[in-house]
Design a protein around this motif. Structure first.
Motif, PDB file in Angstrom:
ATOM      1  N   ASP A  31     -23.190  20.780  -2.052  1.00  0.00           N
ATOM      2  CA  ASP A  31     -22.685  20.487  -0.713  1.00  0.00           C
ATOM      3  C   ASP A  31     -22.741  21.728   0.165  1.00  0.00           C
ATOM      4  O   ASP A  31     -22.254  22.792  -0.207  1.00  0.00           O
ATOM      5  CB  ASP A  31     -21.240  19.985  -0.790  1.00  0.00           C
ATOM      6  N   ARG A  32     -23.339  21.565   1.365  1.00  0.00           N
ATOM      7  CA  ARG A  32     -23.347  22.605   2.382  1.00  0.00           C
ATOM      8  C   ARG A  32     -22.569  22.107   3.594  1.00  0.00           C
ATOM      9  O   ARG A  32     -21.955  21.041   3.554  1.00  0.00           O
ATOM     10  CB  ARG A  32     -24.782  22.972   2.773  1.00  0.00           C
ATOM     11  N   ALA A  33     -22.583  22.868   4.682  1.00  0.00           N
ATOM     12  CA  ALA A  33     -21.799  22.502   5.865  1.00  0.00           C
ATOM     13  C   ALA A  33     -22.206  21.138   6.416  1.00  0.00           C
ATOM     14  O   ALA A  33     -21.382  20.245   6.584  1.00  0.00           O
ATOM     15  CB  ALA A  33     -21.961  23.581   6.936  1.00  0.00           C
ATOM     16  N   ARG A  34     -23.483  20.963   6.695  1.00  0.00           N
ATOM     17  CA  ARG A  34     -23.962  19.695   7.245  1.00  0.00           C
ATOM     18  C   ARG A  34     -25.069  19.070   6.416  1.00  0.00           C
ATOM     19  O   ARG A  34     -25.507  17.959   6.705  1.00  0.00           O
ATOM     20  CB  ARG A  34     -24.467  19.913   8.681  1.00  0.00           C
ATOM     21  N   LEU A  35     -25.532  19.783   5.390  1.00  0.00           N
ATOM     22  CA  LEU A  35     -26.639  19.311   4.570  1.00  0.00           C
ATOM     23  C   LEU A  35     -26.271  19.415   3.096  1.00  0.00           C
ATOM     24  O   LEU A  35     -25.282  20.031   2.720  1.00  0.00           O
ATOM     25  CB  LEU A  35     -27.900  20.142   4.852  1.00  0.00           C
ATOM     26  N   THR A  36     -27.100  18.784   2.260  1.00  0.00           N
ATOM     27  CA  THR A  36     -26.983  18.919   0.808  1.00  0.00           C
ATOM     28  C   THR A  36     -28.233  19.622   0.296  1.00  0.00           C
ATOM     29  O   THR A  36     -29.359  19.241   0.650  1.00  0.00           O
ATOM     30  CB  THR A  36     -26.845  17.556   0.121  1.00  0.00           C
ATOM     31  N   GLN A  37     -28.039  20.657  -0.502  1.00  0.00           N
ATOM     32  CA  GLN A  37     -29.170  21.366  -1.096  1.00  0.00           C
ATOM     33  C   GLN A  37     -29.482  20.755  -2.452  1.00  0.00           C
ATOM     34  O   GLN A  37     -28.619  20.678  -3.326  1.00  0.00           O
ATOM     35  CB  GLN A  37     -28.869  22.848  -1.258  1.00  0.00           C
ATOM     36  N   TYR A  38     -30.734  20.326  -2.626  1.00  0.00           N
ATOM     37  CA  TYR A  38     -31.184  19.733  -3.880  1.00  0.00           C
ATOM     38  C   TYR A  38     -32.098  20.719  -4.598  1.00  0.00           C
ATOM     39  O   TYR A  38     -33.085  21.201  -4.023  1.00  0.00           O
ATOM     40  CB  TYR A  38     -31.938  18.428  -3.623  1.00  0.00           C
ATOM     41  N   ASN A  39     -31.763  21.025  -5.838  1.00  0.00           N
ATOM     42  CA  ASN A  39     -32.597  21.846  -6.706  1.00  0.00           C
ATOM     43  C   ASN A  39     -33.109  20.952  -7.833  1.00  0.00           C
ATOM     44  O   ASN A  39     -32.322  20.519  -8.681  1.00  0.00           O
ATOM     45  CB  ASN A  39     -31.809  23.023  -7.278  1.00  0.00           C
ATOM     46  N   LEU A  40     -34.391  20.666  -7.818  1.00  0.00           N
ATOM     47  CA  LEU A  40     -34.971  19.715  -8.775  1.00  0.00           C
ATOM     48  C   LEU A  40     -35.962  20.419  -9.697  1.00  0.00           C
ATOM     49  O   LEU A  40     -36.840  21.153  -9.225  1.00  0.00           O
ATOM     50  CB  LEU A  40     -35.681  18.591  -8.026  1.00  0.00           C
ATOM     51  N   THR A  41     -35.791  20.216 -10.984  1.00  0.00           N
ATOM     52  CA  THR A  41     -36.743  20.691 -11.989  1.00  0.00           C
ATOM     53  C   THR A  41     -37.250  19.488 -12.775  1.00  0.00           C
ATOM     54  O   THR A  41     -36.462  18.768 -13.385  1.00  0.00           O
ATOM     55  CB  THR A  41     -36.089  21.698 -12.949  1.00  0.00           C
ATOM     56  N   SER A  42     -38.556  19.273 -12.734  1.00  0.00           N
ATOM     57  CA  SER A  42     -39.152  18.085 -13.358  1.00  0.00           C
ATOM     58  C   SER A  42     -40.136  18.490 -14.442  1.00  0.00           C
ATOM     59  O   SER A  42     -40.930  19.407 -14.260  1.00  0.00           O
ATOM     60  CB  SER A  42     -39.884  17.233 -12.305  1.00  0.00           C
ATOM     61  N   THR A  43     -40.063  17.785 -15.552  1.00  0.00           N
ATOM     62  CA  THR A  43     -40.991  17.995 -16.662  1.00  0.00           C
ATOM     63  C   THR A  43     -41.553  16.663 -17.115  1.00  0.00           C
ATOM     64  O   THR A  43     -40.821  15.683 -17.262  1.00  0.00           O
ATOM     65  CB  THR A  43     -40.296  18.686 -17.855  1.00  0.00           C
ATOM     66  N   VAL A  44     -42.862  16.625 -17.314  1.00  0.00           N
ATOM     67  CA  VAL A  44     -43.538  15.446 -17.854  1.00  0.00           C
ATOM     68  C   VAL A  44     -44.163  15.824 -19.187  1.00  0.00           C
ATOM     69  O   VAL A  44     -44.867  16.839 -19.299  1.00  0.00           O
ATOM     70  CB  VAL A  44     -44.616  14.925 -16.894  1.00  0.00           C
ATOM     71  N   ILE A  45     -43.882  15.035 -20.213  1.00  0.00           N
ATOM     72  CA  ILE A  45     -44.485  15.200 -21.532  1.00  0.00           C
ATOM     73  C   ILE A  45     -45.465  14.044 -21.733  1.00  0.00           C
ATOM     74  O   ILE A  45     -45.072  12.877 -21.719  1.00  0.00           O
ATOM     75  CB  ILE A  45     -43.434  15.188 -22.644  1.00  0.00           C
ATOM     76  N   LEU A  46     -46.733  14.367 -21.889  1.00  0.00           N
ATOM     77  CA  LEU A  46     -47.780  13.352 -22.015  1.00  0.00           C
ATOM     78  C   LEU A  46     -48.448  13.472 -23.370  1.00  0.00           C
ATOM     79  O   LEU A  46     -48.809  14.563 -23.801  1.00  0.00           O
ATOM     80  CB  LEU A  46     -48.816  13.526 -20.904  1.00  0.00           C
ATOM     81  N   SER A  47     -48.608  12.338 -24.032  1.00  0.00           N
ATOM     82  CA  SER A  47     -49.272  12.313 -25.340  1.00  0.00           C
ATOM     83  C   SER A  47     -50.258  11.152 -25.366  1.00  0.00           C
ATOM     84  O   SER A  47     -49.889  10.008 -25.079  1.00  0.00           O
ATOM     85  CB  SER A  47     -48.246  12.148 -26.464  1.00  0.00           C
ATOM     86  N   LEU A  48     -51.509  11.452 -25.686  1.00  0.00           N
ATOM     87  CA  LEU A  48     -52.560  10.437 -25.782  1.00  0.00           C
ATOM     88  C   LEU A  48     -53.240  10.584 -27.137  1.00  0.00           C
ATOM     89  O   LEU A  48     -53.642  11.679 -27.527  1.00  0.00           O
ATOM     90  CB  LEU A  48     -53.603  10.621 -24.666  1.00  0.00           C
ATOM     91  N   ALA A  49     -53.372   9.480 -27.837  1.00  0.00           N
ATOM     92  CA  ALA A  49     -53.982   9.528 -29.172  1.00  0.00           C
ATOM     93  C   ALA A  49     -54.838   8.288 -29.385  1.00  0.00           C
ATOM     94  O   ALA A  49     -54.480   7.184 -28.954  1.00  0.00           O
ATOM     95  CB  ALA A  49     -52.916   9.610 -30.257  1.00  0.00           C
ATOM     96  N   THR A  50     -55.976   8.482 -30.042  1.00  0.00           N
ATOM     97  CA  THR A  50     -56.837   7.363 -30.391  1.00  0.00           C
ATOM     98  C   THR A  50     -57.535   7.659 -31.707  1.00  0.00           C
ATOM     99  O   THR A  50     -57.826   8.816 -32.024  1.00  0.00           O
ATOM    100  CB  THR A  50     -57.883   7.099 -29.293  1.00  0.00           C
ATOM    101  N   ASP A  51     -57.786   6.632 -32.459  1.00  0.00           N
ATOM    102  CA  ASP A  51     -58.483   6.758 -33.740  1.00  0.00           C
ATOM    103  C   ASP A  51     -59.276   5.479 -33.952  1.00  0.00           C
ATOM    104  O   ASP A  51     -58.723   4.437 -34.310  1.00  0.00           O
ATOM    105  CB  ASP A  51     -57.488   6.983 -34.877  1.00  0.00           C
ATOM    106  N   SER A  52     -60.574   5.544 -33.681  1.00  0.00           N
ATOM    107  CA  SER A  52     -61.423   4.357 -33.801  1.00  0.00           C
ATOM    108  C   SER A  52     -62.773   4.750 -34.382  1.00  0.00           C
ATOM    109  O   SER A  52     -63.155   5.927 -34.370  1.00  0.00           O
ATOM    110  CB  SER A  52     -61.623   3.692 -32.438  1.00  0.00           C
TER     111      SER A  52
END
Length: 246
Positions: free
Chosen positions: A138-159
Motif C-alpha cells: 500500500d502506498r499513498a494513492r497507489l499499490t506497488q506490485y512486485n511480481l516474480t514469475s517462474t515457469v517450469i516446462l517439461s517435454l518428453a517423447t519416446d516413439s
C-alpha cells in the motif's frame, strides 16, 4: 525482495496436486500453503491433515499466526481463486489452479499457481507449471506490485519414429509496477492482468528459446538439402546483401 529468494530456492520441482476432502476439488501444493506436513486448501480454507490447536473462525490474530489470511485477505483470496479458475479454463482448457494470499504489515502477498499436464499421443507428455509470487504494498494513492514469475516446462517423447527426447527447464522473470487499486475487485483485476501479461510473454520466450534453439541445433547437425545446395544459397544471399549496400 525476500519472496524472490524463497521462490528461487523452491522452484526446481513440478507442483504436486491434492484433492480437497471438504469440496472434492483439486488444489496445488507449495511452501506458501504449507504448515509442517499439512497443506491448506484454497477452496475450504482447511489444512490437510488438520492442524492441532486450529484457530477459531474470524480470529485474525490467531489466524495469521497459524498461516491463515485475515478475513479481508481471505475474501480476496476466494475471489482470486474464482477468477483464476476461469482464466485456467480459458487459456489451458484443463489443468489445476490455486491462489493463496497472506497478510503483510503494509499490504498483502500471494502466489498464483497453474499446472497443466498433456499427453497428446502414446509415449508423449508435456507438463507446464507456472508460479507467480507477488507483494501488493500500500502506498499513498497507489499499490506497488512486485511480481516474480517462474515457469517450469517439461517435454518428453519416446516413439519408434522420433526416438527418445527429454526437454526440460525453467525460466524466471520479474516486474515492479505501481497501479491504482481503490477496491478489492480492482486489486484482483490488477493481479490477474499482471499474471496474464507475464505468462504470455514467458510463453513466447519459451517457444523461441526451446523450439527455436532446438531447430537451429538440429539444422546445424543435419541439413535438409545437400551441402552444395546450402553453399549456393549462402552465396546468393551474400550477393544480394552486397548489391543492397552499393
Amino acid at each position: 525482495m525476500h519472496l524472490t529468494e524463497d521462490l528461487l530456492s523452491s522452484v526446481d520441482q513440478p507442483l504436486a496436486v491434492r484433492r480437497c476432502r471438504q469440496t472434492g476439488r483439486d488444489y496445488l501444493l507449495c511452501d506458501y500453503n504449507r504448515d509442517g506436513d499439512s497443506y491448506r486448501s484454497p477452496w475450504s480454507n482447511e489444512f490437510d491433515p488438520p492442524l492441532q490447536d486450529a484457530p477459531a473462525s474470524g480470529d485474525d490474530d490467531q489466524s495469521n499466526a497459524a498461516g491463515l489470511p485475515s478475513e479481508k485477505v481471505r475474501r480476496m483470496e476466494v475471489k482470486a481463486n474464482e477468477a483464476f479458475d476461469l482464466y485456467r479454463e480459458l487459456y489451458y482448457e484443463g489443468g489445476v489452479s490455486s491462489v493463496y494470499f497472506w497478510n503483510l504489515d503494509d499490504g498483502f502477498a500471494g502466489v498464483v499457481l497453474l499446472k497443466k499436464v498433456a499427453t497428446p499421443g502414446s509415449g508423449s507428455e508435456g507438463t507446464w507449471d507456472s508460479i507467480h509470487v507477488f507483494e501488493a504494498i500500500d502506498r499513498a494513492r497507489l499499490t506497488q506490485y512486485n511480481l516474480t514469475s517462474t515457469v517450469i516446462l517439461s517435454l518428453a517423447t519416446d516413439s519408434s519414429t522420433l526416438g527418445e527426447m527429454d526437454l526440460s527447464g525453467n525460466m524466471t522473470r520479474q516486474i515492479e509496477i505501481e497501479l491504482p487499486a481503490e477496491s478489492e475487485a480492482q486489486q484482483i483485476a490488477n493481479i490477474g492482468k499482471l499474471v496474464e501479461d507475464m505468462e504470455l510473454k514467458m510463453r513466447n520466450l519459451l517457444q523461441e528459446v526451446y523450439f527455436g534453439k532446438a531447430k537451429d541445433v538440429v539444422g546445424n547437425l543435419r541439413s535438409l538439402g545437400s551441402l552444395s545446395e546450402s553453399a549456393r544459397d549462402q552465396e546468393a544471399q551474400r550477393d544480394i546483401m552486397a548489391s543492397m549496400r552499393r
